[in-house]
Design an enzyme around this catalytic site. Structure first.
Site, PDB file in Angstrom:
ATOM      1  N   ARG A 298       0.848  -1.199   0.000  1.00  0.00           N
ATOM      2  CA  ARG A 298       0.000   0.000   0.000  1.00  0.00           C
ATOM      3  C   ARG A 298       0.881   1.246   0.000  1.00  0.00           C
ATOM      4  O   ARG A 298       0.552   2.260  -0.596  1.00  0.00           O
ATOM      5  CB  ARG A 298      -0.970   0.008   1.197  1.00  0.00           C
ATOM      6  CG  ARG A 298      -1.763   1.291   1.297  1.00  0.00           C
ATOM      7  CD  ARG A 298      -3.068   1.187   2.089  1.00  0.00           C
ATOM      8  NE  ARG A 298      -3.042   0.270   3.211  1.00  0.00           N
ATOM      9  CZ  ARG A 298      -2.433   0.500   4.378  1.00  0.00           C
ATOM     10  NH1 ARG A 298      -1.799   1.636   4.596  1.00  0.00           N
ATOM     11  NH2 ARG A 298      -2.469  -0.402   5.337  1.00  0.00           N
TER      12      ARG A 298
ATOM     13  N   TYR B  27     -16.267  18.311 -14.516  1.00  0.00           N
ATOM     14  CA  TYR B  27     -16.661  16.910 -14.523  1.00  0.00           C
ATOM     15  C   TYR B  27     -17.687  16.641 -13.410  1.00  0.00           C
ATOM     16  O   TYR B  27     -17.466  17.015 -12.252  1.00  0.00           O
ATOM     17  CB  TYR B  27     -15.405  16.052 -14.331  1.00  0.00           C
ATOM     18  CG  TYR B  27     -15.682  14.585 -14.229  1.00  0.00           C
ATOM     19  CD1 TYR B  27     -16.149  13.877 -15.332  1.00  0.00           C
ATOM     20  CD2 TYR B  27     -15.511  13.906 -13.040  1.00  0.00           C
ATOM     21  CE1 TYR B  27     -16.419  12.525 -15.234  1.00  0.00           C
ATOM     22  CE2 TYR B  27     -15.773  12.548 -12.932  1.00  0.00           C
ATOM     23  CZ  TYR B  27     -16.236  11.871 -14.034  1.00  0.00           C
ATOM     24  OH  TYR B  27     -16.512  10.533 -13.939  1.00  0.00           O
TER      25      TYR B  27
ATOM     26  N   ASP C 267      -7.343  20.126 -13.259  1.00  0.00           N
ATOM     27  CA  ASP C 267      -7.695  18.826 -13.844  1.00  0.00           C
ATOM     28  C   ASP C 267      -7.329  18.899 -15.330  1.00  0.00           C
ATOM     29  O   ASP C 267      -7.982  19.590 -16.106  1.00  0.00           O
ATOM     30  CB  ASP C 267      -9.192  18.556 -13.635  1.00  0.00           C
ATOM     31  CG  ASP C 267      -9.641  17.204 -14.198  1.00  0.00           C
ATOM     32  OD1 ASP C 267      -8.947  16.665 -15.075  1.00  0.00           O
ATOM     33  OD2 ASP C 267     -10.700  16.712 -13.763  1.00  0.00           O
TER      34      ASP C 267
ATOM     35  N   LYS D  20      -8.344   8.055 -19.132  1.00  0.00           N
ATOM     36  CA  LYS D  20      -8.666   8.621 -20.436  1.00  0.00           C
ATOM     37  C   LYS D  20      -7.431   8.599 -21.349  1.00  0.00           C
ATOM     38  O   LYS D  20      -6.995   7.542 -21.737  1.00  0.00           O
ATOM     39  CB  LYS D  20      -9.247  10.022 -20.242  1.00  0.00           C
ATOM     40  CG  LYS D  20     -10.259  10.132 -19.079  1.00  0.00           C
ATOM     41  CD  LYS D  20     -11.532   9.338 -19.300  1.00  0.00           C
ATOM     42  CE  LYS D  20     -12.395   9.199 -18.046  1.00  0.00           C
ATOM     43  NZ  LYS D  20     -12.747  10.424 -17.331  1.00  0.00           N
TER      44      LYS D  20
HETATM   45  C1  LIG Z   1     -13.234  10.774 -16.016  1.00  0.00           C
HETATM   46  C2  LIG Z   1     -12.863  12.080 -15.428  1.00  0.00           C
HETATM   47  C3  LIG Z   1     -12.592  12.210 -14.049  1.00  0.00           C
HETATM   48  C4  LIG Z   1     -12.738  11.063 -13.074  1.00  0.00           C
HETATM   49  O1  LIG Z   1     -11.794  10.069 -13.274  1.00  0.00           O
HETATM   50  P1  LIG Z   1     -12.040   8.497 -13.006  1.00  0.00           P
HETATM   51  O2  LIG Z   1     -10.792   7.891 -13.503  1.00  0.00           O
HETATM   52  O3  LIG Z   1     -13.272   8.113 -13.775  1.00  0.00           O
HETATM   53  O4  LIG Z   1     -12.241   8.347 -11.542  1.00  0.00           O
HETATM   54  C5  LIG Z   1     -12.200  13.457 -13.585  1.00  0.00           C
HETATM   55  N1  LIG Z   1     -12.104  14.520 -14.414  1.00  0.00           N
HETATM   56  C6  LIG Z   1     -12.374  14.428 -15.734  1.00  0.00           C
HETATM   57  C7  LIG Z   1     -12.245  15.635 -16.587  1.00  0.00           C
HETATM   58  C8  LIG Z   1     -12.764  13.213 -16.282  1.00  0.00           C
HETATM   59  O5  LIG Z   1     -13.057  13.130 -17.581  1.00  0.00           O
END
Ligand SMILES: *Cc1c(COP(=O)(O)O)cnc(C)c1O
Length: 379
Positions: A46, A98, A170, A195
């Protein structure tokens, strides 16, 4: 070193025991010590894992940061950032971000006494009235989902520094290929590596990149104390995805431009939301902080009804109807009935998110085939 070279070599050393060029998947929970406290830097998985360490080192390098931390998902990475705060602290967050981030802030953290202000950040000065001595964090996303609004990272970082607050960006939609927020004064970059970093729609993963040692130590403490760590196989998949990020993003951007221009010239299309158009309201800012404009976009039809949109999305053959984005395959999504269905219709429309708005994640297939698919579906 240039980005393409960094993406392939960052964090990767041949495995010390065998010379394996790819960092192995260290599928282990613990590590043998020769005497109590005598170990090779790894005690319990961990806290540390060699596959994760290779990934975290690579993540730091590709965002021009000193440190990387990886988590079991993008929202787990976001969760760790908010856990830096205490009751009474205030966060200024982007109004258009998001949905899962909004849900985490409003449904989980508000009840622990953290206050969130949601502000339209397309003009950075809009946040100034919300800054006070309790402001500890500014959270932004650029480009935003699904309307592709752009916020000025540098301008926000100036306001954050004056306020003694952290700025977290982000960077999921842009990926490190298109934009490096740390270079514009951000304190923390967050990614849903699910992504573009992973890039193949086969893993859930999140990460944070930053420069400050003390902040890194606090976030590492949260990572190991709360335990939202990724498994080594997931780390391996992200490491592998990163190696082709530049070639994928180049094609995503080329295809994105072709698809955006096709849609814009289509007589049945009302509006295309893509930050690479020179008449995008914040094109100048996009141009300043991004190297290219990527493959994410949204569009509306002149016939603005849920029915027309649903019919279109049910008839594409290459664009798969699904949530998520950033994989090699093209996806289409209907925010009004899918990702943003929980927002009341009136509020959704007020925010500019109409019934027929459709979001595309343009993949790296042949652009002509993608355009033909959309053309047939629009009819
Ligand atoms: C998908 C996404 C998230 C969340 O991420 P996960 O990997 O699904 O937990 C946060 N911000 C944006 C812009 C996203 O597209």
């Amino acid at each position: 070193m240039k980005l393409a070279t960094k993406l392939i070599h960052a964090g990767m050393e041949p495995d010390p025991s065998t010379g394996a060029i790819m960092t192995p998947i260290y599928q282990t929970s613990t590590y043998v010590q020769t005497a109590p406290g005598q170990h090779k830097g790894y005690e319990y998985a961990r806290s540390q894992n060699p596959t994760r360490k290779a990934l975290e080192d690579a993540l730091a390098v590709i965002e021009n940061g000193k440190f990387g931390l990886s988590f079991s998902s993008g929202v787990a990475a976001t969760d760790a950032v908010i856990k830096l705060l205490s009751p009474g602290d205030e966060v200024i967050a982007a109004a258009d971000m998001y949905g899962g981030t909004y849900r985490l802030f409003s449904k989980i953290f508000e009840k622990y006494g953290i206050k969130f202000h949601y502000v339209d950040m397309s003009n950075a000065d809009n946040i100034k009235p919300y800054v006070n001595s309790n402001t500890k964090l500014i959270w932004t996303e650029t480009p935003t989902n699904p309307l592709m609004n752009i916020t000025d990272i540098e301008a926000l970082s100036v306001i954050a520094k004056q306020a003694n607050a952290l700025l977290c960006v982000d960077n999921t939609f842009a990926s490190p290929y298109l934009q490096n927020p740390l270079d514009f004064g951000a304190d923390i970059v967050m990614h849903s590596a699910t992504k573009y970093l992973g890039g193949h729609s086969d893993v859930i993963h999140g990460c944070l990149m930053l420069n400050d040692q003390a902040l890194r130590d606090q976030l590492y403490f949260i990572q190991k104390s709360c335990g939202a760590v990724p498994g080594p196989q997931d780390c391996f998949l992200i490491l592998r995805g990163i190696k082709t990020l530049h070639v994928r993003m180049q094609r995503h951007s080329e295809n994105g431009r072709k698809v955006a221009e096709f849609l814009r010239n289509h007589p049945k299309v009302e509006r295309v939301y893509w930050c690479g158009f020179e008449d995008h309201p914040n094109y100048d800012i996009a141009k300043k902080q991004m190297r290219d404009f990527g493959g994410m976009m949204s569009f509306t039809l002149k016939n603005d009804s849920v029915e027309t949109a649903v019919k279109l999305m049910s008839s594409t053959k290459l664009f798969a109807l699904a949530e998520s984005l950033g994989g090699v395959e093209s996806l289409i999504n209907h925010p009004a009935s899918m990702t943003h269905a929980s927002i009341p219709r009136e509020e959704r429309i007020k925010n500019g998110l109409s019934d027929s708005l459709m979001r595309l994640s343009v993949g790296i297939e042949d652009a002509d085939d993608l355009i033909e698919d959309l053309n047939n579906a629009i009819g």
